[in-house]
Every structure is written in structure tokens, then in C-alpha cells.
Motif scaffolding. Structure first.
Motif, PDB file in Angstrom:
ATOM      1  N   SER A 329     -43.893  74.107   2.538  1.00 43.11           N
ATOM      2  CA  SER A 329     -42.365  73.475   2.451  1.00 43.11           C
ATOM      3  C   SER A 329     -42.503  72.691   1.026  1.00 43.11           C
ATOM      4  O   SER A 329     -43.366  72.466   0.460  1.00 43.11           O
ATOM      5  N   ASP A 330     -41.184  72.722   0.642  1.00 52.50           N
ATOM      6  CA  ASP A 330     -40.954  72.283  -0.662  1.00 52.50           C
ATOM      7  C   ASP A 330     -41.494  70.744  -1.064  1.00 52.50           C
ATOM      8  O   ASP A 330     -42.089  70.414  -2.049  1.00 52.50           O
ATOM      9  N   GLU A 331     -41.394  69.893   0.160  1.00 54.13           N
ATOM     10  CA  GLU A 331     -41.813  68.698   0.091  1.00 54.13           C
ATOM     11  C   GLU A 331     -43.532  68.613   0.247  1.00 54.13           C
ATOM     12  O   GLU A 331     -43.862  67.674  -0.603  1.00 54.13           O
ATOM     13  N   ASN A 332     -44.027  69.552   0.658  1.00 62.36           N
ATOM     14  CA  ASN A 332     -45.489  69.603   0.464  1.00 62.36           C
ATOM     15  C   ASN A 332     -46.015  69.887  -0.832  1.00 62.36           C
ATOM     16  O   ASN A 332     -46.893  69.375  -1.451  1.00 62.36           O
ATOM     17  N   HIS A 333     -44.905  70.916  -1.597  1.00 70.01           N
ATOM     18  CA  HIS A 333     -45.548  71.248  -2.918  1.00 70.01           C
ATOM     19  C   HIS A 333     -45.113  69.929  -3.884  1.00 70.01           C
ATOM     20  O   HIS A 333     -45.837  69.614  -4.809  1.00 70.01           O
ATOM     21  N   ARG A 334     -44.011  69.153  -3.407  1.00 64.07           N
ATOM     22  CA  ARG A 334     -43.858  67.900  -4.159  1.00 64.07           C
ATOM     23  C   ARG A 334     -44.835  66.830  -4.013  1.00 64.07           C
ATOM     24  O   ARG A 334     -45.414  66.312  -5.219  1.00 64.07           O
ATOM     25  N   ILE A 335     -45.302  66.880  -3.004  1.00 64.99           N
ATOM     26  CA  ILE A 335     -46.411  65.847  -2.742  1.00 64.99           C
ATOM     27  C   ILE A 335     -47.772  66.018  -3.524  1.00 64.99           C
ATOM     28  O   ILE A 335     -48.528  65.099  -3.956  1.00 64.99           O
ATOM     29  N   PHE A 336     -48.224  67.282  -3.556  1.00 65.59           N
ATOM     30  CA  PHE A 336     -49.225  67.854  -4.064  1.00 65.59           C
ATOM     31  C   PHE A 336     -49.049  68.166  -5.725  1.00 65.59           C
ATOM     32  O   PHE A 336     -50.208  68.417  -6.266  1.00 65.59           O
ATOM     33  N   GLY A 337     -47.830  68.080  -6.049  1.00 74.37           N
ATOM     34  CA  GLY A 337     -47.394  68.346  -7.563  1.00 74.37           C
ATOM     35  C   GLY A 337     -47.894  69.827  -7.861  1.00 74.37           C
ATOM     36  O   GLY A 337     -48.547  69.989  -9.137  1.00 74.37           O
ATOM     37  N   ILE A 338     -47.814  70.829  -6.977  1.00 70.37           N
ATOM     38  CA  ILE A 338     -48.129  72.156  -7.336  1.00 70.37           C
ATOM     39  C   ILE A 338     -46.663  72.938  -7.206  1.00 70.37           C
ATOM     40  O   ILE A 338     -45.975  72.850  -6.236  1.00 70.37           O
ATOM     41  N   PRO A 339     -46.241  73.498  -8.407  1.00 72.14           N
ATOM     42  CA  PRO A 339     -45.284  74.427  -8.356  1.00 72.14           C
ATOM     43  C   PRO A 339     -44.988  75.392  -7.365  1.00 72.14           C
ATOM     44  O   PRO A 339     -45.922  75.977  -6.662  1.00 72.14           O
ATOM     45  N   LYS A 340     -43.512  75.610  -6.732  1.00 70.60           N
ATOM     46  CA  LYS A 340     -43.626  76.205  -5.693  1.00 70.60           C
ATOM     47  C   LYS A 340     -44.076  77.922  -5.792  1.00 70.60           C
ATOM     48  O   LYS A 340     -44.356  78.507  -4.756  1.00 70.60           O
ATOM     49  N   ASP A 341     -44.139  78.316  -7.070  1.00 68.73           N
ATOM     50  CA  ASP A 341     -44.582  79.933  -7.165  1.00 68.73           C
ATOM     51  C   ASP A 341     -46.049  80.023  -7.273  1.00 68.73           C
ATOM     52  O   ASP A 341     -46.374  81.196  -7.503  1.00 68.73           O
ATOM     53  N   THR A 342     -46.770  78.875  -7.237  1.00 65.93           N
ATOM     54  CA  THR A 342     -48.092  79.162  -7.218  1.00 65.93           C
ATOM     55  C   THR A 342     -48.676  79.688  -5.950  1.00 65.93           C
ATOM     56  O   THR A 342     -48.225  79.425  -4.866  1.00 65.93           O
ATOM     57  N   HIS A 343     -49.672  80.615  -6.160  1.00 61.24           N
ATOM     58  CA  HIS A 343     -50.142  81.332  -5.208  1.00 61.24           C
ATOM     59  C   HIS A 343     -51.337  80.294  -4.543  1.00 61.24           C
ATOM     60  O   HIS A 343     -52.037  79.578  -5.082  1.00 61.24           O
ATOM     61  N   LEU A 344     -50.921  80.099  -3.008  1.00 59.18           N
ATOM     62  CA  LEU A 344     -51.546  79.122  -2.412  1.00 59.18           C
ATOM     63  C   LEU A 344     -52.785  79.601  -1.565  1.00 59.18           C
ATOM     64  O   LEU A 344     -52.860  80.492  -1.091  1.00 59.18           O
ATOM     65  N   THR A 345     -54.052  79.131  -1.942  1.00 62.62           N
ATOM     66  CA  THR A 345     -55.309  79.320  -1.407  1.00 62.62           C
ATOM     67  C   THR A 345     -55.887  77.828  -1.075  1.00 62.62           C
ATOM     68  O   THR A 345     -55.385  76.794  -1.417  1.00 62.62           O
ATOM     69  N   TYR A 346     -57.059  77.804  -0.223  1.00 67.22           N
ATOM     70  CA  TYR A 346     -57.624  76.726   0.293  1.00 67.22           C
ATOM     71  C   TYR A 346     -58.167  76.117  -0.755  1.00 67.22           C
ATOM     72  O   TYR A 346     -58.304  74.594  -1.166  1.00 67.22           O
ATOM     73  N   GLU A 347     -58.585  76.787  -2.039  1.00 68.13           N
ATOM     74  CA  GLU A 347     -59.132  76.209  -3.506  1.00 68.13           C
ATOM     75  C   GLU A 347     -58.103  75.686  -3.870  1.00 68.13           C
ATOM     76  O   GLU A 347     -58.317  74.513  -4.737  1.00 68.13           O
ATOM     77  N   THR A 348     -56.997  76.189  -3.846  1.00 66.52           N
ATOM     78  CA  THR A 348     -55.772  75.543  -4.714  1.00 66.52           C
ATOM     79  C   THR A 348     -55.672  74.238  -3.907  1.00 66.52           C
ATOM     80  O   THR A 348     -55.412  73.183  -4.859  1.00 66.52           O
ATOM     81  N   PHE A 349     -55.586  74.089  -2.797  1.00 69.84           N
ATOM     82  CA  PHE A 349     -55.510  72.732  -2.188  1.00 69.84           C
ATOM     83  C   PHE A 349     -56.509  71.735  -2.395  1.00 69.84           C
ATOM     84  O   PHE A 349     -56.446  70.500  -2.601  1.00 69.84           O
ATOM     85  N   ILE A 350     -57.836  72.279  -2.078  1.00 72.52           N
ATOM     86  CA  ILE A 350     -58.895  71.434  -2.322  1.00 72.52           C
ATOM     87  C   ILE A 350     -59.255  70.682  -3.769  1.00 72.52           C
ATOM     88  O   ILE A 350     -59.733  69.757  -3.996  1.00 72.52           O
ATOM     89  N   SER A 351     -58.588  71.531  -4.646  1.00 71.96           N
ATOM     90  CA  SER A 351     -58.813  71.035  -6.143  1.00 71.96           C
ATOM     91  C   SER A 351     -57.932  69.733  -6.287  1.00 71.96           C
ATOM     92  O   SER A 351     -58.096  69.037  -7.352  1.00 71.96           O
ATOM     93  N   LYS A 352     -56.895  69.590  -5.500  1.00 72.38           N
ATOM     94  CA  LYS A 352     -56.252  68.377  -5.673  1.00 72.38           C
ATOM     95  C   LYS A 352     -56.546  67.243  -4.950  1.00 72.38           C
ATOM     96  O   LYS A 352     -56.270  65.951  -5.116  1.00 72.38           O
ATOM     97  N   VAL A 353     -57.536  67.472  -3.976  1.00 75.05           N
ATOM     98  CA  VAL A 353     -58.209  66.307  -3.254  1.00 75.05           C
ATOM     99  C   VAL A 353     -59.305  65.665  -4.307  1.00 75.05           C
ATOM    100  O   VAL A 353     -59.887  66.010  -5.044  1.00 75.05           O
ATOM    101  N   HIS A 354     -59.261  64.224  -4.026  1.00 74.33           N
ATOM    102  CA  HIS A 354     -59.999  63.221  -5.053  1.00 74.33           C
ATOM    103  C   HIS A 354     -61.588  63.892  -4.774  1.00 74.33           C
ATOM    104  O   HIS A 354     -61.769  64.150  -3.584  1.00 74.33           O
TER     105      HIS A 354
END
Length: 927
Positions: A329-354
Motif C-alpha cells: 500500500s502507499d502507506e507501506n511505501h511511505r513507512i519504508f521510504g521506498i518509491p512506489k515504482d520500485t520493484h519489490l522483492t524480499y531483498e528490497t524489504f530486508i535491506s531496509k531492516v536495521h
């Protein structure tokens, strides 16, 4: 803090690191019952796992638990360097029912909602605590029923006095529920409670409904005088400790009116903020419910969903494994600071984790793919800043258990984490203060218990008990010693006046009752009376009491003491009897200081010495000493100081009129309670008449003895003369028989003479019962040599005698006759036809106290007398070898043997050169 925990309507529990429950308040009982444990027992394993996780991570955890028909939010907080965990419970049943209320009746709105339904209690409590740390002004959130949901601070005068007493507590509740009514929204009301302390209230309005109030107060205006008289009367009226009550009063803040207005301006804004936040929470809950409905019914309506997610800071995502499609969702993109048009993968998500949380998140993600519930909190890094998010996921599986899809939400909980961190820090700070305060209270309690123990011991030693009569309740507090005095051993603290009177002696009850009643006029009582203790023993007590009055001068209490004075009275009676004995005694009983000053002088002393007590007291005892006895009393006092006993000491004393009197005095030491010698007691008796009588008797006795001795001597001389006259008849005759008779008469005359000499010695000894035997032997031998001088003109005599050997009559008479017999035998028979004879007499103490008995072969030992040896020997013709002393036909020698036996001695005959008789005996000797 203890009162806050105990009176908290929500559960409060303390748990050790091993899961043992250390403390719980009353509100925790349903929760502990649900878990099947009580204080002192260990938590069940499922709860213990959470406790140990909180301690290990040093971070709070929470869970929901169903308790009975309600639902509780359980929060676990680590405390005091991870040594134990504090568990707080909040009833969120109303929150759980909120959705049903919204969906069930939209029209009802919030009119049925209560403050607990819409208030974030932990967050508001943290805010209030921080505010109190800054201002030290008490604040509280209370609903319209008087339930306290949040409180910060609190005055000691309320917590220890007003909230404790049932009457004043009613005033506090009335202040919370009634006096604060009628305040318009956006305004505040300043009012005095019935305990005369200023309070301020401003309302909490949600959707136009008054649901509660923010209270601040327990202060005085600095420009108004403090009514001490009112509060003192308040203390007396309700039985508060006045000193502690006034001290607590002094701690109440004094504020200017400007300051109060500023505070209330803040509180009105705070009330408005809480009202709006509560309204927002209500609306948020409604939006969440609507969002869930829309997600369920309108999955594709992204616009409404995004709007709801923005409101709730919640983003969503969906995974379709078969399509290999992950959407945010848009809010999920905002929370993680990832643009909407970014191809989403697990690696994309895990890279934002501390980096420190990636391993944890990855492990939980793999676990959820195997069916484990997925609800985790972790950190992410967005634009170089750290955020906290909560992620929940729900996966769908096919019939083979393979994941086919999933749905999840991501919530930005950074602000909540900050609030929790602030709460944790505040909680830790509060725990430190609680620990410090607990230590202080424990020390104060120990000190109080020590003082109580000392007071109890002091009362026990002094036999003094105290009592306190509450006239309002009729209850009388009795101390432990009070119970002991009355023979009671029950654990009851309170008794009744009728019970007290039942132990008073029947003859004294009216007297005691009237004494107590008279105190109603403001007079204290101070009386002695008798009691009959519970064990039937009659005792005497001293009672004191006084009334305590309130501000209206009405009696509210009676306080007093009771002291057992039975032993004191008995001692006084003994002293009185002793004093009567001393005063009525005919003997002079005088007490003298160690320096000889007279400190007491009885009537007997007045009669004997002639001085009145007024004349004698303070004078030195030398006033009773004659000139030739000066210093005699001082010497006697010194002997008493040295521990010497002086009894019946006979001396001479001087009367006031100058006459001398004979007295017999006994001196005794006088000690104080510590056995220190402080004085000397002298008991004297006038024995002048006794001494005079003894002198007269002594003179009469001396005359009587002289007369007796004179008569005995005359009688013995008459006997000797008669024997001499009778012997004259036989001197002119020449027959053998007549010669033997003549010898018999002469021997008898000698024996009488020896006895006569003894009586003469007794007479010359001035009537004593003993004679100087050494002197007696010399006179006896002199008379014998005079009697038998014919044929013995050249016979010599050698006498060896110890000087001044004294024997009594029982020894002197038989010993004198023995010497008479043996010496006369030597003079008559030893020197026949010889003119150079020699006789030797020796009387002395034997060197050894032991000697052997030849006849019995035993050893005798002198233990009560002195061993003596009498040796009489001559160098005459001797005695034939066949002569046996035991079988002798000689009357004289038989008499010697008999008299030696009478003395308990033994005789030995030696024939070496002449004849020697050695006689040994034991007798007491007088020097």
C-alpha cells in the motif's frame, strides 16, 4: 506509593527473576486465580517465558488475557537492574466491546462510553508523572463515579489522615464527585473541600458528554493565613496525631493565584487535548472497524484503504505466490521510504531492516512460512533515521501445506516506542525512588519497633501500663504491661470500661468510678485502689488519668496509666513496722556516717545517753565517749569498714549529765542498693546494772570459793592429824603387823597431803578450776622429802619441769597421787643401806603427737589435746626381774596402775639401772 498500589483498581504484581510472585494487590486476585497461583508461588511456564524474555532483553512486553468475562491488557516491565519484573493489568473489555458498540448502534455514539473506554491510561499516567516531577503539584483523572484512573503526587495529610479516617474520607469522595460538578467545558472551578484545602477541577468532554475531570489541588494560596486552629481541632476531632498532622499540613504547597491560573490554563488545554485524543481514539477504532469491513468487502478500493492507513500509520501488503506478485500500500511505501515504482522483492524489504535486527527478522520470516504466527517488532533505517515498526502477517496454505499467499500489515510504532522508552525511564526512576523510600520506611519501621520494644520493656520493669479510652467507640486500648498487671494474657488490644471495673475490688468500685466521672469537669484523677486480678490475687495499683478535649471542649478521649504498687506498699509497711520497732526499742539504735556523724537517733538512745534527737543529729558520736575512751568509736567504725564483725562489745560511755555507764554495743554495716558501704548502725544497751550485779556476784563467788577451799583444807588437815594420832599408837610397838599398819597410816596421810596441796594450789589460784602443776610438784616433793628424811639425808633430787603447765582437777588429783606413790616408794625402798641415792622427776610435752601402745600394738593420735610424758626414776636397788606391774600385790602400785588407766594413759617400767616409771597421757592444757 504503597497506598496507591494497594488501592489501585487495576492489578499490580511484582515477580522475581525466577518467576516467584513477590507482591500483588487485591485487584490482582482474579488474574492470579486465572493463572492458578498465589503470592510466594511461581508463575506458570507460559507466563514465566515472557518474564524471562523481559529480563533478558530489558524491554517491556505485553499480552492480552481473558479473566472471567473480561479481557485484560497485561504489561511486563523490567525493574531494578533486571532483578524483578513489574506486571500491570488494564481492563480493556470495554475497548474490545467498543467495536461491537460502534457496529451495533451507530446512533448511540459515545453517550454510553465511560472514561476507561477511551483513555490511554499508561500514556496519561506517564505524562502526569513527568508533570509532577516538574511542578510537584498533585494531579488526577477521576471519572464521575469517583474512580481514580491516573494520579501523580499526593499530599501526606490526605494519604495518611483524610483518606484513612472514614468520616474525612467521605469528604474526599464528595470532593471528587459532587463539589466538582457544574463546570462548563473550557473552564475550571476552584473550591475548598470540607477538609479546608483548595482543589481545582476542569471537565473532560468527549462528543459533548462529561465523562470525567482533571483534578489538581491540595494547596493553599500564599496570600491567605493558614487556619491552624481549625486543623488542630480537626486532628483532635478525628483522633489524628496532632504533631504529625500539623507537620503534614506544613508540607502542602503555597501557591500564588497567578500560578494557579497558569496551571489551570495548562490543565484546561490538557483536558481539551485528552478530550480530542479520546475522540480521535474513538474515531480511530471506528475507522479501523470500517477499514476491516472495507478490506473484506472492497478489496480493490485502494483509495479508501490508503486513507485509513494514513490515519492509522498502518501500511498493508499482499503476497501472491502463484503470481509471484508482492504489492504494498502507499502507506507501506511511505513507512519504508521506498518509491512506489520500485520493484519489490524480499531483498528490497530486508535491506531496509536495521543490520542488528536482520537475522531476527529473517528467522521469523522463515518460521512464518512454516505456519508459525508472525507478529514482530523491529527497527528499520529510512533516510538515515531509525524507525520502529510492528509487522503482522497471515499466510494462506493449499491442501499440501504449501504457501500460496499472504496478507500483512506494517504499523509505524516509533512514537509509541519513544513513549514506552520514556515510560521505562520514568518507571526505572520511580522504582529507584520507591526502593529508596522503601529502605527509609523500613528503617523508620525498625526504629519505631525498637522504640515500642523499649517502651514495653520500660513499662515491664516499672510495672506501669498505659490505656487510652476512645469515648466515641467505647473501646479502651490496654498496653501489654496493663494486661499483665490485671493477669490477662489475651491478644486483644481493646477492652471496655465495664471490664476494667469488674477487676476493681468491690469495696473500691464506686470510688474508682466516681474519680473517672469527675474528670468530665476537666480534672485529672490520681488515686490508689485495689484490684482482683484474673488469677484471683489481690493487688494495689496507682491510677492516673486525664481527659482529651476537642475544639469545642467536648471530651473525646481519656488517657492514663496504671502502676502496680503492691510490692512498694508491702515494702512501705515493712519499713513502717521496722521504724516502729526501732522507735519502741529500749536499746539505743543509732546510725552513723563513715565519718562518725550521727544521722539517726531513736527514743532508746535518748533514754540511755540523755540527748534528744534534735541535740544529737548532725553531731559526732564522740559526744558519748569519756575522755579516756576518745577515738574508741572511730576505731570500731574502721573495723566495720574492713569487714570485721563487732558484736556485744562492752565498753564505757558518757551520758549528757556526765555520768559514766556500761554499755554493750553491736556495730553493723549499712549498704546501699549497689552493696556500697554508706553508714554504720550501732545498737547499744545499758548494762551498768548488769555489770554491777556481776561484780557483786563475782565477789560473793570468790568469797564462797575461798570458804570452801578453807574448809576442805581444814578438813584434810583434820584427817591428816587423826591419821597421825592413830599412827602414834603403833610407833611404840614392835610387832610386824603393827609396823605395817603404821606404814599404811603414813601412806594414807601422804595421799591426803597430796590432795590437800592441790586444794591449796586451787585456793592460791584465786578460785580458778585449774592449778599450776609445775609449782604443785615442787611443793609435793618437798613435803615427801620432809616426811621421809630419815635414811635419805644424802638422797639428791633432780626435777625437770616445763614452766606453767596447768591441769584441771580431773587430771591434777590422780597425777598428784601417782607422783606421791612413786616418789614415796623410792624414798622408802630404793636406797636401803645406801647414802648417795638420786631421784629424778621429769614432766614435759612429748616431741611427737603420736606414740605406740605396746599392749595393743596400735597407734594413737592426739587430736584434741597435748601429749605429756611423766618420768620418775631412781638409781636405787631396782625391782626384781620377776616383778609384774599388772599382778603386783603392792596397794600403792596397783593404785598407780588404776590412776594411769583413769587418765587414759599407759605406764612403762624400766629396770636398766635402778627403777624408771615412764607414764604417757594426753590431756588438754591451760597456759
Amino acid at each position: 506509593m504503597e497506598q496507591f498500589q494497594e488501592n489501585n483498581p487495576n492489578p499490580v504484581i511484582s515477580v522475581g527473576k525466577d518467576g516467584t510472585i513477590l507482591y500483588s494487590n487485591e485487584a490482582s486476585e482474579p488474574l492470579l486465580h486465572e493463572w492458578g497461583v498465589t503470592v510466594g508461588e511461581r508463575l506458570p511456564s507460559s507466563i514465566l517465558d515472557i518474564v524471562q524474555k523481559v529480563i533478558t532483553q530489558n524491554y517491556p512486553e505485553k499480552m492480552e488475557a481473558k479473566v472471567g468475562k473480561g479481557v485484560y491488557l497485561i504489561v511486563f516491565h523490567p525493574l531494578s537492574d533486571q532483578e524483578y519484573v513489574s506486571i500491570s493489568g488494564f481492563d480493556i473489555s470495554s475497548h474490545k466491546n467498543l467495536e461491537e458498540k460502534i457496529s451495533g448502534s451507530e446512533a448511540r455514539g459515545v453517550e454510553k462510553l465511560e472514561l476507561a473506554d477511551i483513555l490511554d491510561i499508561p500514556a496519561v499516567q506517564s505524562l502526569m508523572d513527568d508533570l509532577y516531577e516538574l511542578t510537584h503539584i498533585t494531579t488526577a483523572l477521576i471519572d464521575l463515579k469517583g474512580n481514580v484512573f491516573v494520579i501523580a503526587g499526593g499530599q501526606e495529610i490526605c494519604s495518611k489522615s483524610h483518606r484513612v479516617h472514614p468520616e474525612t474520607c467521605k469528604y474526599c469522595i464528595e470532593s471528587d464527585t459532587k463539589l466538582s460538578l457544574g463546570v462548563a467545558p473550557g473552564e475550571f472551578k476552584i473550591y475548598r473541600c470540607k477538609d479546608n484545602i483548595w482543589n481545582v477541577a476542569t471537565p473532560l468532554i468527549v462528543e459533548g458528554q462529561h465523562v470525567g475531570n482533571i483534578f489538581s489541588g491540595h494547596f493553599f494560596f500564599e496570600d491567605e493565613p493558614l487556619e491552624y486552629d481549625f486543623f488542630r481541632s480537626q486532628a483532635k476531632k478525628y483522633g489524628f496525631n496532632e504533631e504529625e498532622y500539623i507537620a503534614a499540613l506544613e508540607k502542602i504547597p503555597r501557591l500564588s493565584r497567578k500560578t494557579v491560573n497558569k496551571y489551570m490554563s495548562f490543565f484546561m488545554k490538557l483536558a481539551n487535548m485528552i478530550s480530542q485524543l479520546s475522540h480521535s481514539n474513538f474515531k480511530l477504532a471506528k475507522s479501523l472497524k470500517e477499514r476491516e469491513i472495507l478490506v473484506d468487502k472492497l478489496k480493490k478500493n485502494r483509495e479508501d484503504l490508503d486513507r485509513a492507513q494514513i490515519v492509522g500509520n498502518i501500511g498493508s501488503w499482499r503476497l501472491d505466490v502463484r503470481k509471484k506478485e508482492l504489492t504494498w500500500s502507499d502507506e507501506n511505501h511511505r513507512i519504508f521510504g521506498i518509491p512506489k515504482d520500485t520493484h519489490l522483492t524480499y531483498e528490497t524489504f530486508i535491506s531496509k531492516v536495521h543490520p542488528d535486527d536482520r537475522k531476527y527478522v529473517d528467522k521469523e520470516w522463515i518460521a512464518q512460512l512454516k505456519g508459525r504466527p508472525y507478529d514482530i517488532e523491529y527497527r528499520i533505517v529510512v533516510d538515515g533515521k531509525i524507525k520502529w515498526v510492528r509487522k503482522r502477517a497471515y499466510f494462506e496454505f493449499d491442501q499440501n501445506g504449501e504457501v500460496i499467499g499472504g496478507f500483512g500489515i506494517t504499523q509505524d510504532i516509533t512514537e509509541r516506542k519513544k513513549a514506552e522508552e520514556s515510560l521505562r525511564l520514568a518507571h526505572n526512576n520511580l522504582e529507584a525512588k520507591i526502593k529508596e523510600r522503601t529502605f527509609e520506611l523500613e528503617k523508620a519501621y525498625e526504629s519505631l519497633m525498637e522504640e515500642k520494644r523499649r517502651l514495653s520493656e520500660a513499662q515491664k520493669i516499672a510495672h506501669i501500663g498505659n490505656w487510652d479510652w476512645n469515648l466515641a467507640t467505647g473501646e479502651i486500648y490496654w498496653s501489654d504491661e496493663m494486661c499483665r498487671i490485671f493477669g490477662l494474657f489475651s491478644k486483644r488490644l481493646f477492652h471496655r470500661h465495664s471490664e476494667l471495673l469488674s477487676y476493681v475490688h468491690p469495696e473500691d468500685r464506686n470510688y474508682v468510678d466516681n474519680a473517672v466521672k469527675n474528670t468530665l469537669n476537666g480534672k485529672s484523677f490520681n488515686i490508689d485502689h485495689r484490684i482482683i486480678s484474673a488469677d484471683g490475687e489481690e493487688r494495689i495499683v496507682h491510677a492516673q488519668g486525664e481527659f482529651v478535649f476537642d475544639g469545642n471542649k467536648s471530651p473525646i478521649r481519656i488517657r492514663g496509666i496504671v502502676q502496680d504498687i503492691t510490692d512498694h506498699r508491702k515494702a512501705e509497711e515493712k519499713i513502717r513496722i521496722l521504724a516502729d520497732v526501732v522507735e519502741s526499742s529500749n536499746d539505743a539504735i543509732v546510725t552513723e556516717s563513715l565519718e562518725g556523724t550521727i544521722t539517726s537517733w531513736n527514743k532508746g538512745a535518748e533514754q540511755i545517753y540523755g540527748y534528744s534527737a534534735e541535740e544529737a543529729l548532725g553531731k559526732n558520736v564522740s559526744i558519748a565517749e569519756p575522755d579516756n575512751f576518745k577515738g574508741d568509736i572511730t576505731i570500731l567504725i574502721e573495723k566495720v569498714k574492713q569487714g570485721e564483725k563487732i558484736q556485744h562489745y562492752k565498753t564505757v560511755r558518757l551520758k549528757k549529765d556526765g555520768r559514766l555507764i556500761n554499755v554493750s554495743v553491736t556495730y553493723s554495716p549499712v549498704f546501699d542498693a549497689s552493696r556500697k558501704l554508706i553508714a554504720v548502725s550501732a545498737i547499744g544497751r545499758d548494762i551498768t546494772e548488769q555489770v554491777n550485779a556481776e561484780r557483786l556476784l563475782a565477789k560473793a563467788e570468790d568469797a564462797r570459793k575461798k570458804e570452801i577451799h578453807h574448809r576442805i583444807k581444814n578438813n584434810l588437815q583434820v584427817i591428816s592429824s587423826l591419821l597421825d594420832l592413830q599412827a602414834e599408837k603403833f610407833r611404840s610397838r614392835e610387832s610386824t603387823e603393827d609396823s605395817e599398819v603404821l606404814n599404811a597410816f603414813i601412806e594414807s596421810q601422804d595421799r591426803v597431803m597430796s590432795i590437800a596441796l592441790i586444794h591449796e594450789e586451787l585456793h592460791e589460784g584465786r578460785g580458778n578450776d585449774t592449778i599450776n602443776f609445775s609449782s604443785y610438784i615442787k611443793r609435793l616433793i618437798e613435803n615427801l622429802f620432809q616426811t621421809y628424811k630419815v635414811g635419805n639425808l644424802n638422797t639428791s633430787l633432780n626435777i625437770e619441769l616445763e614452766e606453767n603447765i596447768f591441769f584441771n582437777m580431773d587430771v591434777a588429783v590422780p597425777l598428784g597421787i601417782i607422783i606421791n606413790e612413786l616418789v614415796s616408794n623410792s624414798l622408802k625402798y630404793a636406797f636401803f643401806g645406801r647414802d648417795d641415792g638420786k631421784i629424778q622427776i621429769k614432766l614435759c610435752r612429748e616431741d611427737s603427737v603420736e606414740y605406740a601402745s605396746k599392749d595393743q600394738g596400735s597407734t594413737k593420735e592426739s587430736s584434741n589435746g597435748t601429749d605429756f610424758v611423766l618420768i620418775i626414776s631412781d638409781n636405787g636397788i631396782g625391782i626384781p626381774e620377776d616383778f609384774n606391774l599388772e599382778d603386783s600385790n603392792s596397794l600403792g602400785l596397783q593404785l598407780v596402775k588404776t590412776l594411769v588407766d583413769q587418765l587414759g594413759g599407759e605406764v612403762e617400767l624400766k629396770r636398766d639401772s635402778g627403777t624408771e616409771f615412764c607414764i604417757k597421757f594426753t590431756e588438754s592444757v591451760q597456759n
